[in-house]
Design a protein around this motif. Structure first.
Motif, PDB file in Angstrom:
ATOM      1  N   SER A   1      -5.089   8.843   7.276  1.00 20.63           N
ATOM      2  CA  SER A   1      -5.062   8.020   6.067  1.00 20.63           C
ATOM      3  C   SER A   1      -4.730   8.862   4.838  1.00 20.63           C
ATOM      4  O   SER A   1      -3.923   8.463   3.992  1.00 20.63           O
TER       5      SER A   1
ATOM      6  N   ALA B   1      -8.540   6.587   0.350  1.00 15.03           N
ATOM      7  CA  ALA B   1      -8.174   6.124   1.683  1.00 15.03           C
ATOM      8  C   ALA B   1      -8.907   6.916   2.752  1.00 15.03           C
ATOM      9  O   ALA B   1      -9.403   6.362   3.747  1.00 15.03           O
ATOM     10  N   SER B   2      -8.989   8.221   2.550  1.00 14.73           N
ATOM     11  CA  SER B   2      -9.688   9.089   3.490  1.00 14.73           C
ATOM     12  C   SER B   2     -11.183   8.773   3.511  1.00 14.73           C
ATOM     13  O   SER B   2     -11.805   8.718   4.578  1.00 14.73           O
TER      14      SER B   2
ATOM     15  N   ALA C   1      -1.280   8.020   2.801  1.00 12.94           N
ATOM     16  CA  ALA C   1      -1.453   7.337   1.514  1.00 12.94           C
ATOM     17  C   ALA C   1      -0.739   8.101   0.406  1.00 12.94           C
ATOM     18  O   ALA C   1      -0.383   9.274   0.557  1.00 12.94           O
TER      19      ALA C   1
ATOM     20  N   TYR D   1      -9.294   9.625   9.493  1.00 12.87           N
ATOM     21  CA  TYR D   1      -9.383   9.786   8.040  1.00 12.87           C
ATOM     22  C   TYR D   1      -8.374  10.831   7.550  1.00 12.87           C
ATOM     23  O   TYR D   1      -7.911  10.778   6.407  1.00 12.87           O
TER      24      TYR D   1
ATOM     25  N   THR E   1     -11.819   5.345   5.307  1.00 10.24           N
ATOM     26  CA  THR E   1     -11.588   5.469   6.743  1.00 10.24           C
ATOM     27  C   THR E   1     -12.698   6.260   7.417  1.00 10.24           C
ATOM     28  O   THR E   1     -13.201   5.866   8.476  1.00 10.24           O
TER      29      THR E   1
ATOM     30  N   ARG F   1      -3.998   7.699  -4.070  1.00 11.30           N
ATOM     31  CA  ARG F   1      -4.955   6.970  -3.244  1.00 11.30           C
ATOM     32  C   ARG F   1      -5.408   7.769  -2.023  1.00 11.30           C
ATOM     33  O   ARG F   1      -6.201   7.268  -1.228  1.00 11.30           O
ATOM     34  N   SER F   2      -4.936   8.961  -1.880  1.00  8.24           N
ATOM     35  CA  SER F   2      -5.217   9.751  -0.690  1.00  8.24           C
ATOM     36  C   SER F   2      -6.710   9.955  -0.450  1.00  8.24           C
ATOM     37  O   SER F   2      -7.217   9.709   0.642  1.00  8.24           O
TER      38      SER F   2
ATOM     39  N   THR G   1      -6.536   1.255   8.760  1.00  2.00           N
ATOM     40  CA  THR G   1      -6.308   1.806   7.424  1.00  2.00           C
ATOM     41  C   THR G   1      -5.185   2.839   7.424  1.00  2.00           C
ATOM     42  O   THR G   1      -4.250   2.741   6.609  1.00  2.00           O
TER      43      THR G   1
ATOM     44  N   TYR H   1      -1.254   2.439   5.679  1.00  2.00           N
ATOM     45  CA  TYR H   1      -0.567   3.397   4.821  1.00  2.00           C
ATOM     46  C   TYR H   1       0.674   3.966   5.493  1.00  2.00           C
ATOM     47  O   TYR H   1       1.642   4.324   4.817  1.00  2.00           O
TER      48      TYR H   1
END
Length: 541
Positions: free
Chosen positions: A115, A127-128, A119, A112, A131, A123-124, A430, A434
């Motif tokens: 990700s 995404a985290s 990203a 995570y 994940t 979207r960081s 994921t 990214y």
């Protein structure tokens, strides 16, 4: 910004005089602080022990033993050989991409964290979040799935030893399962040194048992061995699906379930010496050795399986037990089977299962360190005596034990295997997605990197996982009922609804992804580390 709040209870090895630590450990701690975290664990996993840890979770002999029923149904001999080999090629692509990320960012936050950093800024956090929750889902359900497999191996050995006179019911099976969970929780609460040393024992036992089983099947089968043509090419579809190609694809469940958990090397990075090199090596070696030994094991099994229909009629919990009985007789078959069961109890239960529990606890600890879980202030605490996240260990085991209630329904519990694979592989790809999109120019390569091959290898892994997620949601029979239905979609959707709802109604307002628990600028400048000794390949701040 510092996220470390007054009143948090954490043991900090960072407060120890850095000059008292080995140079390699000091370099690791400097790199970790550049990633935004203080060192809170002892770095007592060597390269060999990190590789052993990765192999312990995948435990090839046990994975093949418990997954044999999938190719048996989905193509017989042909599926035993080729349904293992084909997915291995794609899984290695995923492992290579993960190893590249782990080399650049060796932190227990792992996937995570990757990700979040790969990203885009917008979207960081999301995404985290995705994940992290996917990985925790896979980690916890995998613990329970592994332990239930251990339980069934024990019950199979009892049935074999009594000629079927003693068949344990669901109540006794559940009791054994809970006993395994309790024992693992106690052992995983120990210090890092104990866990590290025990993984080496696991490596020896896994290799010895796997090679012993392969030789026993090939040698003792003698004239009973099927021809090479049948062993490699004979196809028998017993799934109920009319399409043979689809039936064959369903056998991919076996290697996909076995080849999980190799992200463990990334999650113990903060406990590993020379993590930027050790973590990627452990990922690649662990996956490679498991793939090779697993394929050879399945080839031996294919030669020793004289009649697929006869094996399918066995009353044993694991059909492979019947193969050993047919080839070696009751005494020999029971001896080999018990050796595998001993492996389960000593390595797969105590060590493979423990390794998975340790892995899950480190993910929970890291995710809680960023306040992403309910009760995070409890799960991110590090025990002052063992310097391990004991609270996170027990939390992981309690969640897994709750999943164990599904063991009273065979169909529901079998779906845990698919659910664990789906959760883990979504979390695997994921950050890779990214990495090859918005993160193309963000990664500062570590000691291991794929160079220009990062993008084709990454996309191959992404496409493969997208296909596998769909496949793993299908039932094994075209005419599914309440006993043969695949309920993994229910498990996966329940987690998605909970995590998605939490994001929409709450987390998106406060969760920003990994946040340093130190002042990066001031903390890293306080070290007396010489520039030439510091890790040169680290994530750009």
């Amino acid at each position: 910004m510092s996220k470390f709040k007054e009143g948090d209870t954490v043991t900090e090895t960072a407060d120890v005089n850095q000059d008292d630590l080995p140079a390699l450990h000091r370099n690791d701690n400097v790199l970790l602080r550049k990633l935004g975290y203080k060192s809170e664990f002892k770095r007592e996993f060597s390269l060999l022990e990190t590789i052993s840890f990765s192999l312990a979770i995948m435990a090839v002999s046990c994975g093949v033993t418990t997954g044999y029923s999938y190719p048996l149904l989905s193509g017989g001999h042909f599926a035993m050989v080729w349904a293992w080999f084909i997915p291995c090629v794609f899984v290695m692509c995923i492992a290579a991409s993960m190893a590249e990320l782990a080399s650049s960012m060796p932190t227990s936050a792992g996937l995570y964290y990757f990700s979040a950093k790969m990203a885009s800024k917008e979207r960081s956090a999301l995404a985290s979040w995705i994940t992290g929750w996917s990985n925790i889902t896979g980690q916890v359900t995998l613990i329970c799935s592994i332990n239930f497999s251990c339980t069934e191996l024990i019950t199979t050995a009892i049935a074999m030893g009594t000629d079927g006179a003693v068949i344990l019911g669901s109540g006794a099976t559940f009791g054994i399962l809970m006993g395994i969970h309790l024992t693992q929780a106690l052992l995983c609460s120990a210090g890092t040194r104990i866990l590290a040393r025990m993984t080496v024992v696991t490596l020896v036992v896994i290799m010895g048992t796997t090679i012993g089983a392969i030789i026993s099947l090939l040698v003792c089968a003698g004239n009973q061995r099927v021809s090479s043509k049948d062993a490699w090419t004979k196809f028998e579809n017993n799934t109920g699906w009319s399409n043979d190609v689809w039936a064959f694809i369903l056998a991919f469940t076996s290697p996909m379930w076995s080849l999980t958990g190799y992200d463990s090397a990334a999650h113990i990075a903060e406990e590993t010496a020379g993590a930027a090199r050790a973590a990627p090596i452990a990922i690649l070696v662990g996956v490679g050795v498991t793939e090779i030994l697993g394929w050879i094991y399945y080839i031996a099994i294919s030669y020793a399986t004289t009649s697929v229909p006869d094996i399918l009629e066995t009353k044993l919990a694991f059909p492979l037990g019947q193969v050993f009985l047919n080839v070696l007789g009751k005494k020999g078959g029971l001896a080999i089977w018990c050796s595998i069961t001993v492996l389960q109890e000593s390595a797969f239960i105590y060590l493979c299962g423990c390794s998975q529990a340790v892995d899950a606890s480190r993910v929970i600890f890291a995710f809680s360190r960023d306040d992403a879980l309910p009760g995070s202030r409890w799960w991110k605490r590090v025990n002052h005596r063992t310097q391990t996240p004991v609270n996170a260990v027990w939390f992981a085991m309690i969640l897994s034990a709750i999943c164990g209630v599904l063991s009273f329904s065979t169909a529901a519990f079998n779906s845990l295997a698919s659910a664990s694979v789906i959760g883990l592989y979504i979390s695997y790809v994921t950050p890779i997605y990214y990495r090859v999109t918005s993160g193309r120019n963000k990664l500062q390569p570590g000691p291991f990197n794929l160079g220009r091959w990062s993008y084709p290898i990454g996309w191959i892994g992404i496409i493969w996982v997208a296909f596998m997620v769909v496949m793993l949601l299908f039932p094994y029979s075209q005419t599914a009922n309440e006993q043969t239905m695949n309920y993994s979609v229910v498990i996966v959707m329940a987690v998605l609804i909970f995590s998605g709802g939490s994001w929409i109604f709450s987390a998106r307002h406060w969760f920003t992804g990994p946040i340093p628990n130190i002042d990066v600028q001031s903390d890293t400048s306080s070290y007396s580390e010489k520039p030439e000794n510091m890790e040169q390949n680290s994530l750009k701040n």
